[in-house]
Design a protein around this motif. Sequence first.
Motif, PDB file in Angstrom:
ATOM      1  N   ASP A  20      60.097  46.979  98.752  1.00 41.75           N
ATOM      2  CA  ASP A  20      59.085  46.055  99.241  1.00 41.75           C
ATOM      3  C   ASP A  20      57.716  46.690  99.032  1.00 41.75           C
ATOM      4  O   ASP A  20      57.350  47.630  99.743  1.00 41.75           O
ATOM      5  N   GLY A  22      54.873  45.532  99.700  1.00 45.37           N
ATOM      6  CA  GLY A  22      54.057  45.344 100.902  1.00 45.37           C
ATOM      7  C   GLY A  22      54.311  46.435 101.923  1.00 45.37           C
ATOM      8  O   GLY A  22      53.370  46.953 102.542  1.00 45.37           O
ATOM      9  N   ALA A  23      55.565  46.809 102.096  1.00 51.67           N
ATOM     10  CA  ALA A  23      55.912  47.885 103.032  1.00 51.67           C
ATOM     11  C   ALA A  23      55.391  49.227 102.518  1.00 51.67           C
ATOM     12  O   ALA A  23      54.904  50.052 103.291  1.00 51.67           O
ATOM     13  N   LEU A  24      55.479  49.420 101.208  1.00 53.52           N
ATOM     14  CA  LEU A  24      54.964  50.658 100.612  1.00 53.52           C
ATOM     15  C   LEU A  24      53.466  50.780 100.865  1.00 53.52           C
ATOM     16  O   LEU A  24      52.971  51.833 101.279  1.00 53.52           O
ATOM     17  N   ALA A  26      51.758  49.265 103.238  1.00 55.92           N
ATOM     18  CA  ALA A  26      51.560  49.440 104.682  1.00 55.92           C
ATOM     19  C   ALA A  26      51.780  50.900 105.081  1.00 55.92           C
ATOM     20  O   ALA A  26      51.019  51.451 105.893  1.00 55.92           O
ATOM     21  N   ASN A  27      52.784  51.534 104.501  1.00 57.54           N
ATOM     22  CA  ASN A  27      53.037  52.950 104.792  1.00 57.54           C
ATOM     23  C   ASN A  27      51.879  53.816 104.302  1.00 57.54           C
ATOM     24  O   ASN A  27      51.468  54.761 104.974  1.00 57.54           O
TER      25      ASN A  27
END
Length: 99
Positions: A20, A22-24, A26-27
């Motif tokens: 994802d 988006g998750a990357l 966000a991290n």
Amino acid sequence: MRTDVGNMQAHLASALLTFDLGALVANWHLLAARVAPARCGAVVKAKAYGLDASAVARALLKAGCREFFVALVQEGVDLMESLRGEWPADARAHVLDGQ
């Protein structure tokens, strides 16, 4: 212990990895906020560990990441060329190869 390599290889060949972006991103934002005012970068060597270095770097560039790490000079050249026109002047590709 005996391992059936043939079955293991067949099993591995059918594996599917999804990630994802988006998750990357966000991290990366989370880590960047924690280390500020230091700059937070991203390791995209080995084609971002098989995830597609251009796609990963493009998403992180849009998020504000400007420090990228590759293993070899050619990886850095390939990354920057794949993002020609999108690579900001203040972005850098650092080479980790110690030779």
